[in-house]
Design a protein around this motif. Structure first.
Motif, short mmCIF file in Angstrom:
data_model
loop_
_atom_site.label_atom_id
_atom_site.label_comp_id
_atom_site.label_asym_id
_atom_site.label_seq_id
_atom_site.Cartn_x
_atom_site.Cartn_y
_atom_site.Cartn_z
N LEU A 36 5.48 8.94 2.07
CA LEU A 36 5.61 7.50 1.86
C LEU A 36 7.05 7.04 1.66
CD1 LEU A 36 2.54 6.92 -0.48
CD2 LEU A 36 2.73 6.42 1.96
N TYR A 74 -1.17 -5.92 -4.83
CA TYR A 74 -2.24 -4.90 -4.81
C TYR A 74 -3.61 -5.47 -4.42
CZ TYR A 74 0.87 -1.58 -7.16
OH TYR A 74 1.90 -0.75 -7.47
N LEU A 116 -5.26 -2.89 -2.21
CA LEU A 116 -4.84 -1.51 -2.43
C LEU A 116 -5.67 -0.86 -3.53
CD1 LEU A 116 -0.94 -1.91 -2.26
CD2 LEU A 116 -2.46 -1.01 -0.48
N SER A 117 -5.78 0.46 -3.44
CA SER A 117 -6.59 1.20 -4.42
C SER A 117 -6.01 1.16 -5.83
CB SER A 117 -6.73 2.65 -3.97
OG SER A 117 -5.45 3.27 -3.87
N ALA A 124 5.96 -3.82 -0.90
CA ALA A 124 4.77 -3.26 -0.27
C ALA A 124 4.80 -1.74 -0.29
CB ALA A 124 4.67 -3.77 1.17
N GLY A 125 5.99 -1.16 -0.02
CA GLY A 125 6.11 0.30 -0.03
C GLY A 125 5.90 0.89 -1.41
N ASP A 159 4.15 -0.43 -3.87
CA ASP A 159 2.75 -0.58 -4.24
C ASP A 159 1.88 0.48 -3.56
OD1 ASP A 159 3.58 -2.73 -5.71
OD2 ASP A 159 2.75 -4.26 -4.37
N GLN A 160 2.19 0.81 -2.32
CA GLN A 160 1.47 1.88 -1.63
C GLN A 160 1.72 3.22 -2.30
OE1 GLN A 160 2.84 1.53 2.40
NE2 GLN A 160 1.45 -0.17 2.90
N SER A 186 -0.32 3.40 -5.41
CA SER A 186 -1.73 3.51 -5.05
C SER A 186 -2.07 4.92 -4.59
CB SER A 186 -2.08 2.50 -3.95
OG SER A 186 -2.00 1.17 -4.45
N ALA A 187 -1.11 5.60 -3.96
CA ALA A 187 -1.34 6.97 -3.55
C ALA A 187 -1.54 7.88 -4.76
CB ALA A 187 -0.18 7.48 -2.70
N GLU A 210 -5.06 7.52 -5.89
CA GLU A 210 -6.03 8.18 -5.02
C GLU A 210 -6.08 9.70 -5.20
OE1 GLU A 210 -4.73 6.87 -1.23
OE2 GLU A 210 -5.25 4.76 -1.60
#
Length: 426
Positions: free
Chosen positions: A72, A364, A367-368, A414-415, A417-418, A421-422, A425
């Motif tokens: 990421l 989010y 997003l998870s 955005a990056g 937040d991803q 979220s990873a 997960e």
């Protein structure tokens, strides 16, 4: 410490107390009934535990998480430095130049909050007094650094005072420049900060009580004017409160815990600077505190409590300054400590919730990490920060600190937040 680990620790303590109590009662009973005989004691098979704490070795794959996070790190994040820690084991799960400082923006407030909790305690309050002036009919507001003052408090002060001809305000408790190095004077009208004076109504906001609305250029005089209107005074000015003057009215701020929570959730720069001055004044025999003394005090308190601040440069306590430099490792270490230990843990409750509160309300959405990430944001031109904690699907809690410099703010947000979220997960 994760909630599950905390349960395990509390259960152990309770168990030890119960065992000790039973042992004491057993000895006394045995002495009293030593001559009696009885059948073998009835026994019950051990039951399975209702709650099973997060195991330190099983249930998570931190190596796989690290590999996923590596994927990421994209050009959208510009120059990215960061660190992720497993708060149960203390293992550093992922890192990228964590000891190299970058511009932190408002993630600076994590340092300010941690230092204030250690130095002052969550129950600390600021007391603003109104005293008699040297001239008859004059009262003087002795400003104490309370930028949380409200119209209701002004009314209550006025009720205790009655009437006055002149209202003065003594702002001597704070010294130095009203705007700090690395600030833009346009940020006052933009609503991001106010001239640093130690008394403000609603953080010096104009025509509103919250949000990034234009702020006053004369916050202390505004407080004096509000009180003057209530007590019928004709004159408003700055002045000096006599040292031995009679206190005719006083009011208290919310507790430090409440103020830190509000500061972190809304990322209020004025509140952060006021808390920094409060820390400085509490140390030593200072009668007045400047911005430089406030940042020095923050770093000293953190260092005294075991945090490495050697690579940090602070020009303010809010992160509005473009001159601040902080390492992700320091931010993550503070957050890890807050997750693992009692003293700083209340600070986590003030962090915005992804998709739910504060500066993360509108993020989010798909997003998870929504609802599971709690983090302090930070935004300046070409700078984005995200630092907080997240509960993974495994139940494990991770702390993290991510600083992105030289990036487009929208793409970097955005990056980041991803990225968080990873972790969720995993």
């Amino acid at each position: 410490m994760s909630g599950k680990k905390l349960w395990w620790s509390v259960s152990a303590v309770i168990g030890a107390i119960v065992v000790a109590s039973v042992a004491t009662i057993g000895v006394a009973t045995q002495q009293h009934y030593a001559d009696l005989s009885h059948d073998p004691a009835f026994s019950v098979a051990d039951s399975a535990p209702v709650l099973i704490p997060a195991d330190a070795e099983n249930g998570v794959d931190n190596a796989a998480l690290a590999a996923r996070l590596d994927q990421l790190v994209t050009p959208d994040l510009g120059t990215l430095h960061g660190q992720v820690t497993d708060t149960v084991t203390g293992e550093t799960v992922w890192q990228l130049n964590p000891d190299a400082p970058l511009q932190p923006a408002s993630s600076t407030k994590i340092l300010t909050a941690a230092a204030a909790i250690h130095e002052l305690g969550l129950a600390d309050v600021l007391t603003t007094e109104v005293v008699t002036g040297e001239e008859p009919g004059t009262v003087v507001i002795r400003a104490a650094g309370d930028v949380w003052l409200s119209n209701e408090q002004i009314t209550e002060l006025a009720e205790d005072i009655g009437s006055a001809e002149n209202v003065l305000i003594d702002t001597s408790i704070w010294s130095g420049d009203l705007l700090l190095p690395g600030w833009d004077a346009l940020d006052v009208d933009g609503g991001y900060v106010a001239p640093l004076e130690p008394a403000m109504l609603y953080g010096a906001r104009i025509d509103d009580t919250e949000g990034d609305v234009p702020r006053s250029h004369t916050p202390a005089l505004d407080v004096a004017s509000a009180l003057a209107a209530e007590v019928g005074a004709d004159t408003v000015a700055e002045g000096v409160a006599p040292a031995d003057a009679e206190v005719v009215a006083s009011t208290e701020s919310p507790s430090l815990g409440a103020r830190i929570g509000q500061m972190l959730e809304t990322s209020d720069n004025v509140m952060a600077e006021a808390i920094g001055r409060e820390v400085a004044l509490h140390r030593g025999d200072l009668e007045t505190a400047s911005g430089a003394q406030a940042t020095q005090a923050t770093l000293e308190v953190l260092e005294e409590n075991g945090f490495d601040t050697s690579r940090v440069e602070l020009s303010d306590n809010s992160g509005l300054s473009t001159l601040n430099l902080i390492t992700p490792s320091l931010l993550d270490d503070i957050l890890h400590d807050a997750a693992a230990n009692d003293t700083l843990r209340p600070m986590l409750a003030g962090l915005p919730i992804a998709g739910g509160s504060g500066t993360l309300t509108d993020r989010y959405q798909d997003l998870s990490g929504r609802g599971w990430v709690r983090a302090k944001t930070g935004t300046l031109t070409s700078t984005s920060a995200l630092a907080g904690v997240v509960t993974a699907e495994s139940g494990r809690v991770y702390s993290f600190a991510l600083l992105s410099n030289g990036s487009n703010v929208t793409a970097a947000r955005a990056g980041l937040d991803q990225f968080a979220s990873a972790i969720r997960e995993s």
